[in-house]
Design a protein around this motif. Structure first.
Motif, PDB file in Angstrom:
ATOM      1  N   LEU A  37      38.334  46.975  36.888  1.00 46.59           N
ATOM      2  CA  LEU A  37      38.965  46.013  37.536  1.00 46.59           C
ATOM      3  C   LEU A  37      40.427  45.937  37.388  1.00 46.59           C
ATOM      4  O   LEU A  37      41.324  44.818  37.444  1.00 46.59           O
ATOM      5  CB  LEU A  37      38.434  44.353  36.723  1.00 46.59           C
ATOM      6  CG  LEU A  37      36.623  44.362  36.969  1.00 46.59           C
ATOM      7  CD1 LEU A  37      36.584  43.251  36.087  1.00 46.59           C
ATOM      8  CD2 LEU A  37      36.518  43.868  38.197  1.00 46.59           C
ATOM      9  N   VAL A  72      40.633  35.091  41.539  1.00 45.26           N
ATOM     10  CA  VAL A  72      39.488  34.802  40.642  1.00 45.26           C
ATOM     11  C   VAL A  72      38.790  33.675  41.649  1.00 45.26           C
ATOM     12  O   VAL A  72      39.304  32.699  42.261  1.00 45.26           O
ATOM     13  CB  VAL A  72      39.928  34.094  39.427  1.00 45.26           C
ATOM     14  CG1 VAL A  72      38.552  33.466  38.624  1.00 45.26           C
ATOM     15  CG2 VAL A  72      40.615  35.026  38.354  1.00 45.26           C
ATOM     16  N   SER A  73      37.533  33.776  41.711  1.00 43.22           N
ATOM     17  CA  SER A  73      36.773  32.975  42.660  1.00 43.22           C
ATOM     18  C   SER A  73      36.155  31.666  41.893  1.00 43.22           C
ATOM     19  O   SER A  73      35.994  31.469  40.887  1.00 43.22           O
ATOM     20  CB  SER A  73      35.649  33.582  43.376  1.00 43.22           C
ATOM     21  OG  SER A  73      34.698  32.790  43.671  1.00 43.22           O
ATOM     22  N   TYR A 114      32.845  30.911  39.674  1.00 49.78           N
ATOM     23  CA  TYR A 114      32.480  31.060  38.358  1.00 49.78           C
ATOM     24  C   TYR A 114      32.400  29.722  37.679  1.00 49.78           C
ATOM     25  O   TYR A 114      31.904  29.610  36.664  1.00 49.78           O
ATOM     26  CB  TYR A 114      33.849  31.730  37.698  1.00 49.78           C
ATOM     27  CG  TYR A 114      33.990  33.234  38.126  1.00 49.78           C
ATOM     28  CD1 TYR A 114      33.101  34.073  37.494  1.00 49.78           C
ATOM     29  CD2 TYR A 114      34.853  33.770  38.911  1.00 49.78           C
ATOM     30  CE1 TYR A 114      33.008  35.490  37.929  1.00 49.78           C
ATOM     31  CE2 TYR A 114      34.752  35.105  39.340  1.00 49.78           C
ATOM     32  CZ  TYR A 114      34.030  35.996  38.579  1.00 49.78           C
ATOM     33  OH  TYR A 114      33.980  37.202  39.041  1.00 49.78           O
ATOM     34  N   TRP A 153      27.943  30.880  35.721  1.00 47.32           N
ATOM     35  CA  TRP A 153      27.230  32.249  36.006  1.00 47.32           C
ATOM     36  C   TRP A 153      25.718  31.851  35.899  1.00 47.32           C
ATOM     37  O   TRP A 153      25.120  32.311  36.506  1.00 47.32           O
ATOM     38  CB  TRP A 153      27.485  33.338  35.061  1.00 47.32           C
ATOM     39  CG  TRP A 153      26.908  34.397  35.249  1.00 47.32           C
ATOM     40  CD1 TRP A 153      26.913  35.495  36.309  1.00 47.32           C
ATOM     41  CD2 TRP A 153      25.742  34.904  34.328  1.00 47.32           C
ATOM     42  NE1 TRP A 153      25.883  36.410  36.240  1.00 47.32           N
ATOM     43  CE2 TRP A 153      25.283  36.133  34.968  1.00 47.32           C
ATOM     44  CE3 TRP A 153      25.368  34.500  33.237  1.00 47.32           C
ATOM     45  CZ2 TRP A 153      24.041  36.805  34.444  1.00 47.32           C
ATOM     46  CZ3 TRP A 153      24.144  35.167  32.848  1.00 47.32           C
ATOM     47  CH2 TRP A 153      23.712  36.288  33.372  1.00 47.32           C
ATOM     48  N   CYS A 205      36.512  35.687  33.228  1.00 42.24           N
ATOM     49  CA  CYS A 205      36.075  35.953  34.663  1.00 42.24           C
ATOM     50  C   CYS A 205      35.679  37.694  35.112  1.00 42.24           C
ATOM     51  O   CYS A 205      35.204  37.854  36.018  1.00 42.24           O
ATOM     52  CB  CYS A 205      37.253  35.419  35.517  1.00 42.24           C
ATOM     53  SG  CYS A 205      36.991  33.600  35.759  1.00 42.24           S
ATOM     54  N   GLU A 206      36.900  38.506  34.651  1.00 38.96           N
ATOM     55  CA  GLU A 206      36.801  39.499  34.810  1.00 38.96           C
ATOM     56  C   GLU A 206      35.501  40.324  34.284  1.00 38.96           C
ATOM     57  O   GLU A 206      34.929  41.288  35.032  1.00 38.96           O
ATOM     58  CB  GLU A 206      37.960  40.448  34.270  1.00 38.96           C
ATOM     59  CG  GLU A 206      39.517  40.118  34.826  1.00 38.96           C
ATOM     60  CD  GLU A 206      40.504  40.439  34.139  1.00 38.96           C
ATOM     61  OE1 GLU A 206      40.237  40.907  33.014  1.00 38.96           O
ATOM     62  OE2 GLU A 206      41.470  40.568  34.356  1.00 38.96           O
ATOM     63  N   HIS A 213      32.718  38.926  33.964  1.00 41.81           N
ATOM     64  CA  HIS A 213      31.438  38.431  34.991  1.00 41.81           C
ATOM     65  C   HIS A 213      31.268  39.111  36.114  1.00 41.81           C
ATOM     66  O   HIS A 213      30.105  38.991  36.826  1.00 41.81           O
ATOM     67  CB  HIS A 213      31.611  36.967  34.835  1.00 41.81           C
ATOM     68  CG  HIS A 213      31.152  36.362  33.696  1.00 41.81           C
ATOM     69  ND1 HIS A 213      31.103  34.766  33.794  1.00 41.81           N
ATOM     70  CD2 HIS A 213      30.620  36.442  32.580  1.00 41.81           C
ATOM     71  CE1 HIS A 213      30.623  34.292  32.649  1.00 41.81           C
ATOM     72  NE2 HIS A 213      30.195  35.426  31.654  1.00 41.81           N
ATOM     73  N   LYS A 214      32.391  39.981  36.454  1.00 43.67           N
ATOM     74  CA  LYS A 214      32.073  40.643  37.858  1.00 43.67           C
ATOM     75  C   LYS A 214      31.128  41.612  37.626  1.00 43.67           C
ATOM     76  O   LYS A 214      30.597  42.274  38.624  1.00 43.67           O
ATOM     77  CB  LYS A 214      33.454  41.162  38.295  1.00 43.67           C
ATOM     78  CG  LYS A 214      34.488  40.058  38.761  1.00 43.67           C
ATOM     79  CD  LYS A 214      35.784  40.815  38.991  1.00 43.67           C
ATOM     80  CE  LYS A 214      36.835  39.703  39.575  1.00 43.67           C
ATOM     81  NZ  LYS A 214      36.580  39.067  40.880  1.00 43.67           N
ATOM     82  N   THR A 251      26.493  45.602  43.012  1.00 38.72           N
ATOM     83  CA  THR A 251      27.511  46.300  43.202  1.00 38.72           C
ATOM     84  C   THR A 251      27.298  47.715  42.472  1.00 38.72           C
ATOM     85  O   THR A 251      26.597  47.582  41.209  1.00 38.72           O
ATOM     86  CB  THR A 251      28.932  45.752  43.077  1.00 38.72           C
ATOM     87  OG1 THR A 251      28.890  45.402  41.694  1.00 38.72           O
ATOM     88  CG2 THR A 251      29.055  44.638  43.867  1.00 38.72           C
ATOM     89  N   GLN A 264      28.182  46.510  38.817  1.00 41.60           N
ATOM     90  CA  GLN A 264      26.960  45.984  38.081  1.00 41.60           C
ATOM     91  C   GLN A 264      25.772  46.639  37.890  1.00 41.60           C
ATOM     92  O   GLN A 264      25.242  46.466  36.617  1.00 41.60           O
ATOM     93  CB  GLN A 264      26.518  44.581  39.545  1.00 41.60           C
ATOM     94  CG  GLN A 264      27.585  43.536  39.411  1.00 41.60           C
ATOM     95  CD  GLN A 264      27.208  42.609  40.703  1.00 41.60           C
ATOM     96  OE1 GLN A 264      26.289  43.139  41.635  1.00 41.60           O
ATOM     97  NE2 GLN A 264      27.822  41.477  40.731  1.00 41.60           N
TER      98      GLN A 264
END
Length: 350
Positions: free
Chosen positions: A19, A25-26, A29, A96, A260-261, A263-264, A284, A287
């Motif tokens: 990352l 940041v979306s 979250y 999440w 947040c990073e 949780h991606k 992804t 993930q």
């Protein structure tokens, strides 16, 4: 422990190397954040007590939002705009869970938490929801008890779930009675939050100590919930809980951006029987890698537990590896180079 801490370091290095340079940041979250209560007066009042329903997503998340607002002034010394408030990790994890459907009824006997039903409902049968209760209700009520929230200790009452009421506590006094050690550790954290001399690392230590104490009790009380899930999801739950246990000693900073990073890399939905990392097509690559690494950590934890007695009796036994600094060292970790090159040889082990 040392071996597993090495693997935690590896996973964290994977996260932040993958990352690097990501700054956007979306709002995903923190789903529905603008609709979530932000002050006690947003809740109903009966007999002089604020009544909170922790089995409703908005009302449970509201406890976090109030907690963040009430503690913001204590974290101003570390960064502006509450950016370094280490309590951000709790609502982000809960967001999440909601966004990925993990708060819904896993038995599918009700429409609790389903998009087609009561999507704000939090199911008491959800393993994730029950674990989170010990990381939302108890920290919140301990904050009330510590004086940090600015109201009297007996001014808040949480509503019980429709069943298994004995597994939970609902006000400050019942939490002290049912979970005295957990309440003590969260209270200790808040006392240090209020201390002007507390360092950032000091606060992380006390936060993680309290966090682990909550999880230890939840482990004992909710293991039976795993039967409601696919093997893949249940394995992920075990791996995730284990990872958090080993994450605590590293004093991972649970600030907004860092969580947040991280949780991606987490699964964007509940795992099903057909899912097999790293070949889950709607995940992804990142993930898939994180899911596989967490599973590998769990395998190594069980393996080292079985061998620990033998290692203790053999002082000249096998080395368990050198500390990992970051991604540049990963190829030197036995069994891990495949994450960067060809994963196929390792898949059979899972």
């Amino acid at each position: 422990m040392a071996f597993n801490l090495t693997w935690v370091s590896v996973i964290l290095c994977c996260v932040f190397a993958s990352l690097a340079g990501v700054s956007n940041v979306s709002n995903d979250y923190l789903p529905l954040w603008s609709k979530i209560p932000s002050q006690f007066s947003d809740y109903s009042v009966e007999n002089g007590k604020y009544i909170i329903n922790p089995w409703n997503y908005l009302e449970r998340m509201g406890m976090y939002k109030i907690l963040l607002y009430k503690t913001a002034k204590y974290f101003e010394k570390f960064a502006p705009r509450n950016e370094q408030n280490i309590l951000w990790g709790l609502p982000l994890q809960h967001g999440w869970q909601y966004h990925t459907g993990r708060l819904a009824d896993p038995t599918q006997k009700t429409d609790c938490g389903l998009d087609s039903g009561d999507h704000l409902c939090i199911s008491v049968d959800s393993w994730w929801a029950d674990f989170n209760y010990y990381l939302s209700a108890i920290p919140f009520l301990a904050a009330v008890d510590s004086g940090i929230m600015g109201i009297l200790s007996d001014n808040v009452l949480l509503l019980p779930p429709p069943k298994d009421q004995m597994n939970f506590c609902y006000n400050v006094s019942s939490c002290h009675s049912s979970f005295p050690e957990v309440m003590r550790m969260w209270n200790e954290f808040y006392q240090h939050v209020k201390s002007p001399s507390a360092s950032f690392d000091d606060l992380l230590k006390y936060l993680w100590d309290a966090h682990v104490s909550s999880m230890e009790v939840a482990h004992r009380n909710f293991h039976s919930r795993l039967k409601y899930y696919s093997k893949q999801e249940a394995d992920f739950q075990r791996s995730w809980a284990l990872f958090v246990d080993y994450l605590a000693p590293s004093l991972f900073p649970t600030t907004f951006i860092r969580v947040c990073e991280f949780h991606k890399g987490l699964p964007p939905r509940i795992l099903i029987t057909a899912d097999r990392a790293p070949f889950i097509s709607d995940f992804t690559d990142f993930q898939n890698i994180v899911l596989l690494a967490l599973k590998f950590l769990h395998k190594m934890h069980k393996y080292t537990a079985l061998l620990s007695s033998g290692w203790e009796s053999n002082k000249d036994g096998p080395s368990i590896g050198n500390p990992i600094t970051c991604v540049g060292d990963l190829d030197g970790v036995p069994g891990f180079a495949w994450l960067w090159h060809d994963p196929a040889p390792a898949i059979a082990a899972f």
